[in-house]
Design an enzyme around this catalytic site. Sequence first.
Site, PDB file in Angstrom:
ATOM      1  CD  GLU A   1      -1.400  -0.202   3.635  1.00 53.83           C
ATOM      2  OE1 GLU A   1      -1.938  -1.308   3.772  1.00 53.83           O
ATOM      3  OE2 GLU A   1      -1.664   0.778   4.338  1.00 53.83           O
TER       4      GLU A   1
ATOM      5  CB  CYS B   1       6.012  -1.670  16.377  1.00 54.24           C
ATOM      6  SG  CYS B   1       7.705  -1.191  15.955  1.00 54.24           S
TER       7      CYS B   1
ATOM      8  CB  CYS C   1       2.861  -1.266  13.639  1.00 52.28           C
ATOM      9  SG  CYS C   1       3.075  -1.055  11.867  1.00 52.28           S
TER      10      CYS C   1
ATOM     11  N   GLY D   1       6.877  -1.656   6.326  1.00 50.14           N
ATOM     12  CA  GLY D   1       8.263  -2.085   6.217  1.00 50.14           C
ATOM     13  C   GLY D   1       9.215  -1.174   6.952  1.00 50.14           C
ATOM     14  CD  GLU D   2      13.285   0.263  10.009  1.00 48.64           C
ATOM     15  OE1 GLU D   2      12.344   0.739  10.667  1.00 48.64           O
ATOM     16  OE2 GLU D   2      14.246   0.965   9.607  1.00 48.64           O
TER      17      GLU D   2
ATOM     18  CB  SER E   1       9.905   6.842   9.033  1.00 51.78           C
ATOM     19  OG  SER E   1       9.420   6.503  10.304  1.00 51.78           O
TER      20      SER E   1
ATOM     21  CB  SER F   1       9.462   5.002  15.132  1.00 53.64           C
ATOM     22  OG  SER F   1       8.980   5.318  13.849  1.00 53.64           O
TER      23      SER F   1
ATOM     24  CB  CYS G   1       1.290   1.812   9.230  1.00 55.68           C
ATOM     25  SG  CYS G   1       2.936   1.358   8.758  1.00 55.68           S
TER      26      CYS G   1
HETATM   27  N1  SAH Z   1       9.379   1.039  10.078  1.00 54.17           N
HETATM   28  C1  SAH Z   1       9.461   2.455  10.024  1.00 54.17           C
HETATM   29  C2  SAH Z   1       8.466   3.121   9.090  1.00 54.17           C
HETATM   30  C3  SAH Z   1       7.043   2.636   9.038  1.00 54.17           C
HETATM   31  S1  SAH Z   1       5.870   3.097  10.209  1.00 54.17           S
HETATM   32  C4  SAH Z   1       9.357   3.034  11.424  1.00 54.17           C
HETATM   33  O1  SAH Z   1       9.207   2.288  12.374  1.00 54.17           O
HETATM   34  O2  SAH Z   1       9.490   4.229  11.570  1.00 54.17           O
HETATM   35  C5  SAH Z   1       5.593   4.825  10.149  1.00 54.17           C
HETATM   36  C6  SAH Z   1       5.164   5.380  11.500  1.00 54.17           C
HETATM   37  O3  SAH Z   1       3.799   5.033  11.820  1.00 54.17           O
HETATM   38  C7  SAH Z   1       6.020   4.836  12.642  1.00 54.17           C
HETATM   39  O4  SAH Z   1       6.350   5.872  13.524  1.00 54.17           O
HETATM   40  C8  SAH Z   1       5.072   3.855  13.290  1.00 54.17           C
HETATM   41  O5  SAH Z   1       5.444   3.555  14.583  1.00 54.17           O
HETATM   42  C9  SAH Z   1       3.731   4.555  13.142  1.00 54.17           C
HETATM   43  N2  SAH Z   1       2.565   3.682  13.312  1.00 54.17           N
HETATM   44  C10 SAH Z   1       2.436   2.395  12.959  1.00 54.17           C
HETATM   45  N3  SAH Z   1       1.228   1.929  13.299  1.00 54.17           N
HETATM   46  C11 SAH Z   1       0.569   2.933  13.877  1.00 54.17           C
HETATM   47  C12 SAH Z   1      -0.730   3.066  14.461  1.00 54.17           C
HETATM   48  N4  SAH Z   1      -1.576   2.039  14.510  1.00 54.17           N
HETATM   49  N5  SAH Z   1      -1.072   4.262  14.970  1.00 54.17           N
HETATM   50  C13 SAH Z   1      -0.220   5.308  14.935  1.00 54.17           C
HETATM   51  N6  SAH Z   1       1.014   5.252  14.411  1.00 54.17           N
HETATM   52  C14 SAH Z   1       1.424   4.076  13.895  1.00 54.17           C
END
Ligand code: SAH
Length: 343
Positions: A93, A117, A120, A160-161, A192, A215, A334
Amino acid sequence: MVKKELNSMDLNELKDYMESMGEKKFRAEQLFIHFHKHNRLSIDDLNVLPKKLRERLKVDTNINKMEIYKRFDSKVDSTKKYLFSLEDENIIESVSMEYKHGTTICISTQVGCKMGCTFCASTKDGRVRDLTPAEMLNQIYMIEKDQDISISNIVLMGSGEPLDNYENTLKFLKIIHHEKGHNISYRGITISTCGIVPKIYELADENIPVTLSISLHSPFDEERKKMMPIAAKYSIAEIIEACKYYESKNNRRITFEYTLIEGVNDRQEDVDELSKISRSINSHVNLIPLNPIKEYQKDRPTLSSIQRFEDSLNKKKVDVTVRREMGSDISASCGQLRRSVIE
Ligand code: SAH
């Protein structure tokens, strides 16, 4: 044997490849411009290339393509979310968001994610595979074509990371920035990460001044470990050291992303510690109110508690913003869209 992916190669690789085929190097530039400046995904119409060479490339290499599987248009703003179907039928996506300064595209860097996480959705089925550079580029090219726009801002904040798919992400950045391609300024790109410290140092040394966004989600290691498994490997102090190095090399202000969760990380002690961390380095805090997912039964803070948290940070002279919710009716943060489809 897996065929070479022609639209994943940077210009130097294409030059080497043309040479190895006994072709002139300038053919590489013709191909590169065709893919990366003109958004083309077929070489049938690249008439400057001899037909024989085109036919040979079509046999020996692959030009990665993907299709728009579904598009969701917000009714409250102009946000659009895309599901793309890849050549192996995996689904990823991406999102386009309109701001005053233009459209920003948020892309995925992996199918799924292995970082685990808790809140997520992208990580709930683990990591399926890395995306190739062309699969990252095509998310942008396809959206541009679909909306007939050219964009200058990109965030690597989808599923993804990015630093867990380091080589491909780096190649993606170099190709999208290349003056003979899209020529997008590094300053318009944000990467990020959950905080893979050794890769932050590597990225700092690449001379690619993209904005680095960490993050963080909690200013306390013990609390952070409960939310993010990566926190067991790298401490906040180690992340900050790496960020200082990044800043010294690239002269870019660091962003801390902070997903705000009711009753979990929105206390006064969080404000106090977060402000110490933020003030220790040239940085900015971006609050993201939690988008609740079914596997994580915690609440998004109320508007007034988000405001309270923001005000408390402001009082402590922290540069803070709250991420404006875009496309709230097609919400799905995400990884949620992809999961809703694969389920
Ligand atoms: N893996 C990378 C980039 C992807 S996530 C990272 O960890 O930064 C992008 C951002 O969205 C990250 O800060 C992540 O922690 C946040 N995120 C993921 N799921 C979420 C949710 N359900 N609510 C709010 N933020 C979220």
